[in-house]
Write an enzyme that holds these catalytic residues in place. Structure first.
Site, PDB file in Angstrom:
ATOM      1  N   LYS A   1     -32.321 -14.231 -17.030  1.00 27.94           N
ATOM      2  CA  LYS A   1     -32.654 -13.341 -18.137  1.00 27.94           C
ATOM      3  C   LYS A   1     -32.756 -14.172 -19.407  1.00 27.94           C
ATOM      4  O   LYS A   1     -31.914 -15.045 -19.635  1.00 27.94           O
ATOM      5  CB  LYS A   1     -31.558 -12.270 -18.300  1.00 27.94           C
ATOM      6  CG  LYS A   1     -31.419 -11.379 -17.070  1.00 27.94           C
ATOM      7  CD  LYS A   1     -30.226 -10.435 -17.152  1.00 27.94           C
ATOM      8  CE  LYS A   1     -30.147  -9.609 -15.862  1.00 27.94           C
ATOM      9  NZ  LYS A   1     -28.935  -8.767 -15.800  1.00 27.94           N
TER      10      LYS A   1
ATOM     11  N   ASP B   1       0.816  -1.216   0.000  1.00 29.15           N
ATOM     12  CA  ASP B   1       0.000   0.000   0.000  1.00 29.15           C
ATOM     13  C   ASP B   1       0.850   1.265   0.000  1.00 29.15           C
ATOM     14  O   ASP B   1       0.562   2.226  -0.702  1.00 29.15           O
ATOM     15  CB  ASP B   1      -0.905   0.037   1.237  1.00 29.15           C
ATOM     16  CG  ASP B   1      -2.067  -0.936   1.080  1.00 29.15           C
ATOM     17  OD1 ASP B   1      -2.143  -1.596   0.017  1.00 29.15           O
ATOM     18  OD2 ASP B   1      -2.864  -1.032   2.022  1.00 29.15           O
TER      19      ASP B   1
ATOM     20  N   LYS C   1     -27.848 -12.132  -7.905  1.00 30.53           N
ATOM     21  CA  LYS C   1     -28.505 -10.868  -7.591  1.00 30.53           C
ATOM     22  C   LYS C   1     -27.720 -10.226  -6.453  1.00 30.53           C
ATOM     23  O   LYS C   1     -27.824 -10.634  -5.298  1.00 30.53           O
ATOM     24  CB  LYS C   1     -29.965 -11.073  -7.208  1.00 30.53           C
ATOM     25  CG  LYS C   1     -30.688  -9.742  -7.022  1.00 30.53           C
ATOM     26  CD  LYS C   1     -32.181  -9.919  -6.955  1.00 30.53           C
ATOM     27  CE  LYS C   1     -32.887  -8.578  -7.091  1.00 30.53           C
ATOM     28  NZ  LYS C   1     -32.575  -7.631  -6.027  1.00 30.53           N
TER      29      LYS C   1
HETATM   30  S1  IVH Z   1     -30.875  -6.579 -14.174  1.00 30.25           S
HETATM   31  C1  IVH Z   1     -33.661  -6.396 -16.223  1.00 30.25           C
HETATM   32  N1  IVH Z   1     -29.129  -8.049 -12.903  1.00 30.25           N
HETATM   33  O1  IVH Z   1     -31.931  -5.732  -8.728  1.00 30.25           O
HETATM   34  C2  IVH Z   1     -33.780  -5.485 -15.120  1.00 30.25           C
HETATM   35  N2  IVH Z   1     -30.358  -6.439 -11.639  1.00 30.25           N
HETATM   36  O2  IVH Z   1     -33.133  -4.583 -10.980  1.00 30.25           O
HETATM   37  C3  IVH Z   1     -32.562  -4.681 -14.884  1.00 30.25           C
HETATM   38  N3  IVH Z   1     -29.721  -6.377  -9.254  1.00 30.25           N
HETATM   39  O3  IVH Z   1     -31.792  -2.779  -7.627  1.00 30.25           O
HETATM   40  C4  IVH Z   1     -31.730  -5.140 -13.746  1.00 30.25           C
HETATM   41  N4  IVH Z   1     -28.182  -7.941  -9.355  1.00 30.25           N
HETATM   42  O4  IVH Z   1     -29.514  -3.319  -8.715  1.00 30.25           O
HETATM   43  C5  IVH Z   1     -30.056  -7.067 -12.786  1.00 30.25           C
HETATM   44  N5  IVH Z   1     -27.522  -9.427 -11.938  1.00 30.25           N
HETATM   45  C6  IVH Z   1     -28.433  -8.440 -11.829  1.00 30.25           C
HETATM   46  C7  IVH Z   1     -28.710  -7.801 -10.592  1.00 30.25           C
HETATM   47  C8  IVH Z   1     -29.681  -6.803 -10.537  1.00 30.25           C
HETATM   48  C9  IVH Z   1     -28.809  -7.077  -8.560  1.00 30.25           C
HETATM   49  C10 IVH Z   1     -30.604  -5.362  -8.630  1.00 30.25           C
HETATM   50  C11 IVH Z   1     -30.562  -4.029  -9.246  1.00 30.25           C
HETATM   51  C12 IVH Z   1     -31.890  -3.402  -8.850  1.00 30.25           C
HETATM   52  C13 IVH Z   1     -32.754  -4.577  -8.666  1.00 30.25           C
HETATM   53  C14 IVH Z   1     -33.776  -4.614  -9.751  1.00 30.25           C
END
Ligand code: IVH
Length: 690
Positions: free
Chosen positions: A299, A37, A125
């Site tokens: 997705k 560091d 997520k």
């Molecule tokens: S996609 C398709 N991917 O979830 C909708 N969201 O989105 C767009 N989040 O607070 C979001 N991990 O920050 C997506 N791998 C991920 C995610 C993610 C966390 C959160 C995002 C938001 C909430 C709804």
């Protein structure tokens, strides 16, 4: 200033930037810091000094631009060019959640049953804060929070401080590219940060999510800069001059190529079963991940299908968040009790108003030890946040200070005072009144009562009678309580002096039960040396150490007379275990109990056969079990692991592959976290065995 000097300075600045960027990459992307560091700081300060001396050298993507920005007076709203969508939540935490999403997608696409399985991408997520990063001609121009999805807040000053967010896209300069993802904090980074905060007398961060969200929504970038924030990219918003990609999987690859961290835990696969498997697999690894997740996200992979599916309200029909059970909940502390363990260790335990968290109802949460209880300042009546850390042992994360019960009338000019004083361990054992002592430098306080302490006697006898020790059938907690209260049993040797009339005088020990217990005691006299050594309850000597000691010394006499050096020749035995063994046999009282046990007829056959080399899915893996599992008995868990080729040991070390922890697991859990040994709960263990 001469042109030559200017050119030199420019060259040096370029070199410094390249070096700093390379070190940043090693640190953040490869997780392998490559300089100390202090040296990094020196490079950084040199660059800062150069840019200050020659303002012409300052470029917008210089690493120095990450820090030192000025605090804002207020946040500026940002309208997202492409709205930041939210995501539908699937709360059925079983595999059915994935099946339902797939069925919905197929219905919306009007696919016949005969049509091929739809391809999906599964991601984690992340439990942080969603942000959108706008790059113009390859340079980071703006960072914004999601806000309500349409309008967020400009947090560019804080985003710049996050070192794994590139200030400039690698090799590309599209006119506009908005990269979306999650700002988060790793658990180990948070722990280190909190440790430092504690030393400085600052307030610790409550949890990684609050740490991330709270840091980004600050006006002063110095705060964000001081916090260990990180980023994962998972999508894009507006894009101009950037070729549309056919699939989400390709998009993630491209984002990684541009220099964004993209989480490696992801999967592209067809059909819901693969999604459900990913959900289960990541669920099993959840505790061992370095950061918090609250579910996984599925997705639809093909952009064309995404477009056909479109949106409902603010949610795309092509994505879903498949959750895991919540890890944190609020509840109230009814009281703080002090439990005395078999070895006399005193543990403060918060008795809670029952609360559902991480999939189970929790009524107790450990406060670990006195220092922890005081650091968190937990008191009776407090509202607290409890957490099944990595879905395992409930612990109190923090109190909610505003909810603390106060005296009705002001006590002093300062106002009302807390109703309850800070927690302190009693000076004497709550079970036997003996003095409580604290080992020098150690966090653990122990009752000094030894075998006058009913909690320790009771614990010692239950341990001795346990299935993996002398296996005395029918000698459970209730009976041990009765026997000790009646004064019949004060040491394990007293068990073999029990008579039918003595037992008959106890409640619910009529005719047959008494006979059964006496028969079980008789049967227990034939045992093995490893079991006998384990049954003695020597501190730090678990089942596998007992086995090693028996194998190494062959006889009890040899073990009794072994010195520290001889003991340390045994595998798994270090100075601590050696000292525990020596202390135990140095105690005349313990030797007397052993002599009485042997006089009563307890004996063992010489040496058990060597076990065959293990086979199975867990071959060569070592496990440590701790705490009470929700459905599996210890022995059942042990048998399952051993049948799968694994080894269960009592001693936790860096070499341990997994710790399986249940309710009320204590110090081992802390140690596992410290050593970075993955921690599993029962479900995760079962998944591993499958
Ligand atoms: S996609 C398709 N991917 O979830 C909708 N969201 O989105 C767009 N989040 O607070 C979001 N991990 O920050 C997506 N791998 C991920 C995610 C993610 C966390 C959160 C995002 C938001 C909430 C709804």
């Amino acid at each position: 200033m001469s042109d030559a000097a200017m050119a030199d300075a420019a060259a040096r600045a370029r070199q410094l930037r390249r070096e700093i960027e390379a070190h940043d990459r090693a640190y953040y992307e490869l997780d392998a810091p490559d300089i100390p560091d202090a040296e990094y700081d020196a490079l950084f300060r040199e660059l800062q000094a150069l840019e200050a001396a020659y303002p012409g050298l300052a470029v917008p993507d210089s690493p120095t631009r990450r820090v030192g920005g000025r605090a804002l007076a207020q946040f500026v709203p940002v309208t997202h060019a492409v709205p930041m969508l939210s995501i539908q939540t699937e709360t059925d935490t079983t595999a059915a959640g994935a099946a339902q999403f797939d069925a919905r997608v197929r219905r919306e696409l009007e696919l016949p049953e005969s049509a091929a399985a739809v391809e999906y991408v599964a991601e984690l997520k992340f439990d942080g804060l969603a942000v959108s990063l706008r790059y113009e001609h390859g340079l980071l121009r703006q960072g914004a929070t999601r806000g309500d999805g349409v309008t967020g807040e400009d947090v560019t000053h804080n985003i710049r401080t996050i070192r794994d967010i590139p200030l400039r896209l690698r090799d590309e300069t599209p006119p506009v590219l908005e990269v979306r993802g999650e700002v988060y904090m790793r658990r180990d980074d948070l722990a280190r940060y909190n440790e430092k905060a504690r030393v400085r007398g600052e307030k610790p961060l409550l949890n990684p999510r609050n740490g991330a969200a709270g840091s980004i929504r600050q006006l002063d970038p110095a705060i964000a800069a001081s916090r260990p924030l990180r980023f994962f990219a998972y999508g894009i918003g507006a894009a101009e001059g950037w070729p549309p990609l056919a699939t989400h999987a390709e998009l993630l690859e491209r984002l990684a190529a541009l220099g964004f961290p993209v989480c490696e835990h992801r999967l592209a696969a067809r059909g819901w079963r693969a999604l459900a498997e990913f959900h289960a697999r990541m669920g099993a690894q959840r505790a061992a991940l370095p950061f918090d997740i609250d579910g996984v996200v599925y997705k639809v992979n093909a952009r064309a299908l995404q477009d056909r599916l479109g949106f409902r309200a603010r949610e795309p029909r092509w994505a879903v968040a498949h959750k895991y059970p919540a890890e944190e909940a609020r509840t109230r502390v009814v009281a703080i009790e002090v439990q005395v363990g078999r070895t006399g260790a005193l543990t403060p335990v918060a008795k809670l108003h029952p609360v559902f968290v991480g999939g189970v109802t929790v009524t107790n949460a450990t406060l670990h030890n006195e220092d922890e209880a005081r650091r968190k300042d937990v008191r009776a009546g407090d509202t607290v946040i409890v957490r099944r850390a990595g879905d395992v042992i409930p612990e109190v994360v923090a109190i909610v200070p505003e909810e603390r019960p106060m005296t009705a009338a002001p006590q002093a000019p300062g106002g009302c005072a807390p109703l309850h004083p800070p927690f302190a361990l009693p000076a004497t054992c709550p079970q036997c009144g003996s003095r409580v002592v604290r080992e020098e430098g150690g966090a653990i306080a122990r009752c000094s009562g030894g075998l006058v302490c009913p909690a320790q006697i009771r614990g010692a006898i239950l341990h001795f009678a346990g299935r993996r020790a002398l296996d005395i059938e029918g000698l459970g907690e209730k009976l041990v309580d009765q026997l000790t209260v009646a004064g019949y049993v004060n040491t394990t040797a007293d068990l073999y002096a029990l008579t039918a009339p003595m037992l008959a005088s106890l409640e619910r020990m009529g005719g047959k039960s008494a006979g059964n217990l006496l028969a079980a005691l008789e049967k227990s006299k034939v045992t093995t040396l490893p079991r006998f050594i384990f049954a003695l309850g020597i501190r730090n000597v678990g089942e596998s150490t007992a086995r090693e000691l028996a194998r190494h010394f062959g006889t009890l006499e040899a073990l009794e007379n072994a010195d520290a050096a001889a003991l340390e020749h045994v595998p798994d035995v270090g100075p601590v275990v050696a000292e525990s063994v020596r202390d135990f046999f140095a105690e005349a009282h313990n030797r007397a109990v052993i002599a009485r046990l042997i006089a009563a007829g307890v004996h063992w056959e010489e040496s058990e056969g060597q076990a065959a080399a293990p086979e199975g899915p867990l071959a060569g893996k070592s496990f440590v079990l701790t705490g009470v599992l929700p459905t599996l008995k210890r022995d059942a868990a042990k048998t399952l692991i051993e049948n799968a080729g694994g080894k269960v040991s009592g001693g936790l070390s860096r070499k341990t592959d997994y710790v399986v922890a249940g309710e009320e697991a204590g110090g081992k859990l802390d140690k596992a976290r410290e050593l970075g040994v993955p921690i599993l709960d029962e479900t995760q263990l079962l998944q591993l065995l499958r």
